[in-house]
Enzyme design. Sequence first.
Site, mmCIF file in Angstrom:
data_model
loop_
_atom_site.group_PDB
_atom_site.id
_atom_site.type_symbol
_atom_site.label_atom_id
_atom_site.label_comp_id
_atom_site.label_asym_id
_atom_site.label_seq_id
_atom_site.Cartn_x
_atom_site.Cartn_y
_atom_site.Cartn_z
ATOM 1 N N ASP A 89 0.843 -1.199 0.000
ATOM 2 C CA ASP A 89 0.000 0.000 0.000
ATOM 3 C C ASP A 89 0.877 1.247 0.000
ATOM 4 O O ASP A 89 2.052 1.200 0.377
ATOM 5 C CB ASP A 89 -0.974 0.015 1.180
ATOM 6 C CG ASP A 89 -0.275 0.082 2.541
ATOM 7 O OD1 ASP A 89 0.794 -0.549 2.697
ATOM 8 O OD2 ASP A 89 -0.792 0.764 3.446
ATOM 9 N N ASP A 120 8.660 3.921 -1.084
ATOM 10 C CA ASP A 120 7.863 3.549 0.100
ATOM 11 C C ASP A 120 6.598 2.847 -0.349
ATOM 12 O O ASP A 120 5.589 3.470 -0.541
ATOM 13 C CB ASP A 120 7.554 4.825 0.902
ATOM 14 C CG ASP A 120 6.933 4.532 2.246
ATOM 15 O OD1 ASP A 120 6.914 3.363 2.662
ATOM 16 O OD2 ASP A 120 6.465 5.495 2.892
ATOM 17 N N GLU A 154 -0.020 -0.820 5.940
ATOM 18 C CA GLU A 154 1.032 -0.150 6.707
ATOM 19 C C GLU A 154 0.765 1.345 6.786
ATOM 20 O O GLU A 154 0.899 1.958 7.838
ATOM 21 C CB GLU A 154 2.400 -0.409 6.059
ATOM 22 C CG GLU A 154 3.584 -0.138 6.986
ATOM 23 C CD GLU A 154 3.992 1.320 7.087
ATOM 24 O OE1 GLU A 154 4.638 1.686 8.076
ATOM 25 O OE2 GLU A 154 3.666 2.108 6.171
ATOM 26 N N GLU A 155 0.376 1.924 5.673
ATOM 27 C CA GLU A 155 0.195 3.380 5.615
ATOM 28 C C GLU A 155 -1.095 3.838 6.274
ATOM 29 O O GLU A 155 -1.323 5.029 6.438
ATOM 30 C CB GLU A 155 0.226 3.882 4.171
ATOM 31 C CG GLU A 155 1.527 3.616 3.426
ATOM 32 C CD GLU A 155 2.718 4.419 3.949
ATOM 33 O OE1 GLU A 155 2.605 5.097 4.981
ATOM 34 O OE2 GLU A 155 3.782 4.345 3.303
ATOM 35 N N THR A 316 -18.462 35.815 8.805
ATOM 36 C CA THR A 316 -18.217 36.231 10.187
ATOM 37 C C THR A 316 -18.961 35.327 11.164
ATOM 38 O O THR A 316 -20.098 35.609 11.548
ATOM 39 C CB THR A 316 -18.652 37.697 10.361
ATOM 40 O OG1 THR A 316 -19.942 37.843 9.765
ATOM 41 C CG2 THR A 316 -17.660 38.632 9.694
ATOM 42 N N ARG A 329 5.416 10.860 18.216
ATOM 43 C CA ARG A 329 6.461 9.850 17.964
ATOM 44 C C ARG A 329 7.044 9.428 19.300
ATOM 45 O O ARG A 329 7.305 10.274 20.163
ATOM 46 C CB ARG A 329 7.550 10.440 17.065
ATOM 47 C CG ARG A 329 7.044 10.891 15.708
ATOM 48 C CD ARG A 329 6.691 9.708 14.818
ATOM 49 N NE ARG A 329 5.952 10.156 13.638
ATOM 50 C CZ ARG A 329 5.710 9.389 12.587
ATOM 51 N NH1 ARG A 329 6.125 8.130 12.554
ATOM 52 N NH2 ARG A 329 5.017 9.865 11.583
ATOM 53 N N HIS A 428 5.979 10.103 1.046
ATOM 54 C CA HIS A 428 4.750 10.783 1.509
ATOM 55 C C HIS A 428 4.613 12.189 0.908
ATOM 56 O O HIS A 428 3.687 12.912 1.265
ATOM 57 C CB HIS A 428 4.684 10.903 3.045
ATOM 58 C CG HIS A 428 4.597 9.583 3.756
ATOM 59 N ND1 HIS A 428 4.003 9.448 4.985
ATOM 60 C CD2 HIS A 428 5.010 8.341 3.412
ATOM 61 C CE1 HIS A 428 4.073 8.176 5.373
ATOM 62 N NE2 HIS A 428 4.682 7.492 4.436
HETATM 63 N N1 BES Z 1 8.557 3.538 5.413
HETATM 64 C C1 BES Z 1 7.924 4.397 6.341
HETATM 65 C C2 BES Z 1 8.721 4.528 7.628
HETATM 66 C C3 BES Z 1 9.855 5.468 7.453
HETATM 67 C C4 BES Z 1 9.625 6.820 7.515
HETATM 68 C C5 BES Z 1 11.120 5.022 7.156
HETATM 69 C C6 BES Z 1 10.647 7.716 7.300
HETATM 70 C C7 BES Z 1 12.133 5.911 6.915
HETATM 71 C C8 BES Z 1 11.898 7.260 6.974
HETATM 72 C C9 BES Z 1 6.527 3.869 6.629
HETATM 73 O O1 BES Z 1 5.880 3.472 5.459
HETATM 74 C C10 BES Z 1 5.707 4.977 7.190
HETATM 75 O O2 BES Z 1 5.457 5.916 6.496
HETATM 76 N N2 BES Z 1 5.235 4.841 8.416
HETATM 77 C C11 BES Z 1 4.266 5.743 8.938
HETATM 78 C C12 BES Z 1 3.413 4.956 9.877
HETATM 79 C C13 BES Z 1 2.088 5.568 10.170
HETATM 80 C C14 BES Z 1 1.260 5.811 8.950
HETATM 81 C C15 BES Z 1 1.367 4.671 11.140
HETATM 82 C C16 BES Z 1 4.936 6.900 9.638
HETATM 83 O O3 BES Z 1 6.067 6.789 10.133
HETATM 84 O O4 BES Z 1 4.315 7.968 9.673
HETATM 85 MN MN MN Z 2 7.025 2.274 4.293
HETATM 86 MN MN MN Z 3 5.131 5.344 4.471
#
Ligand code: BES
Ligand code: MN
Ligand code: MN
Length: 458
Positions: A89, A120, A154-155, A316, A329, A428
Amino acid sequence: MEKTLNYIESNKDRFLNELIEILSIPSVSNSEEFSKYTLQAADWVANQMKTIGMENVSLLDTGGYPIVYSDWMHAGADKPTVLIYGHYDVQPAEFNELWHHDPFKPEIRDGFIFGRGTADDKGQFFTHLKAVESLIKSEGGLPCNVKIIIEGEEESGNENLPTFIKENADKLKCDVVIVSDTEWFAKGLPTICYGLRGISSMELTVTGPNRDLHSGSFGGAVDNPIHALSRIISQFWDENGKLAIPGMYDKVPELTQQERDAFKKLPYNEENYMKDLGVEALHGEKGFTTLERTWGRPALDINGIFGGYTGEGGKTIIASKATAKISIRLVGKQNSDEVFEMMKSYIAKITPKSIKWELKYDHGGEPVVVDINDPAIKACETAMSKAFGKEVVYMREGGSIGIVSIFDEVLKAPIVLMGLGLPTDNIHSPNENFCLDNFFGGIKASAHFLHEICEVKK
Ligand code: BES
Ligand code: MN
Ligand code: MN
């Protein structure tokens, strides 16, 4: 390996064309609108697995998007079993002025492939499939046993995968897990990632009056939810940029001097970092460097905020509601559910009576740090340096891969984060891309790894 490396060299064009096929499927998992494509991507991956010689290929039901599973278990019981994980995804992407082309019609420019999901994670997990193919086709089989799971949520926060992993721990039993879904510290610097932050994601909605009001008739007498939300948000940090939520740092370990020194050895340049982002100064918790702040400290971000009138011209009003999407995080032993509860207590304490509020949990994942002295990590180091002809460096990551902590907890196998992305990949973001040297090198590194792991496990 000679034959395998030759096979990879002579099939590069086809590998790339196949990657373009999967990249052309907009498998955006967080939106119903794309569910047909997300399912199509799962089918595509399943078919690939069959073509490359994997067995027991199946779409496993999770309650959400399926997990594509396959295995190849003929190396013998004396050989290790490697579990490869990735996600099919992708994040949403709209073709607008920010993209220089349609995000789902990949384009190759100057050694990079551009499009949503290139780095990604489609381009990254695909390297393992192509390594498996190359080994089976040129050596007649794999050096070790392999199981592959490629998931589709995952996303969107991995709602269903943790339960699936727990219920299928036997099926997924392995000696090592390998994940390519992180990035290198810099181009030309092969990197193993050894830490991921966790995440606790939530939505705060505050409600004032029971309807939008005329701001002339009522302004000054009724609490405006947008103001209230702003006041709440402003109390999330103290004057040193530290989070003010009680309990937030209880399970945050101090960074060791050794780790701080190791971060300092990486070729990081703050001027370039700021220039790339277009900012004149950085902002964060006092007493910590940028790498420490992003890898080893918690961070709270408002990901989006809405409420009131945002259309053209003026209107308004005092709006009835305002909402903020929040992600926090996590590091160390912080826990996504506990952090959510802390937020709830804190918001209850600081919100005035003039406002009603609701905090909704969205999703979460726990932080992980893996042991870089594990032999499996050393095998990855050898594999990467053979494939890329360079020494490997180690880093942590600010991002999260929710399922990794579950692997750690349930499968009790070492986890190797053999990322292949670059910091310039724009994951992203508009114009996401993946370096083709990393793609082809990654295929070789994965093939090397499946050999190297036999030297150190079992
Ligand atoms: N592949 C990324 C994680 C990542 C982010 C690795 C930055 C290296 C650098 C993963 O797909 C991701 O985007 N994870 C999300 C998780 C969230 C949607 C629960 C994140 O970190 O925001
Ligand atoms: Mn990823
Ligand atoms: Mn990602």
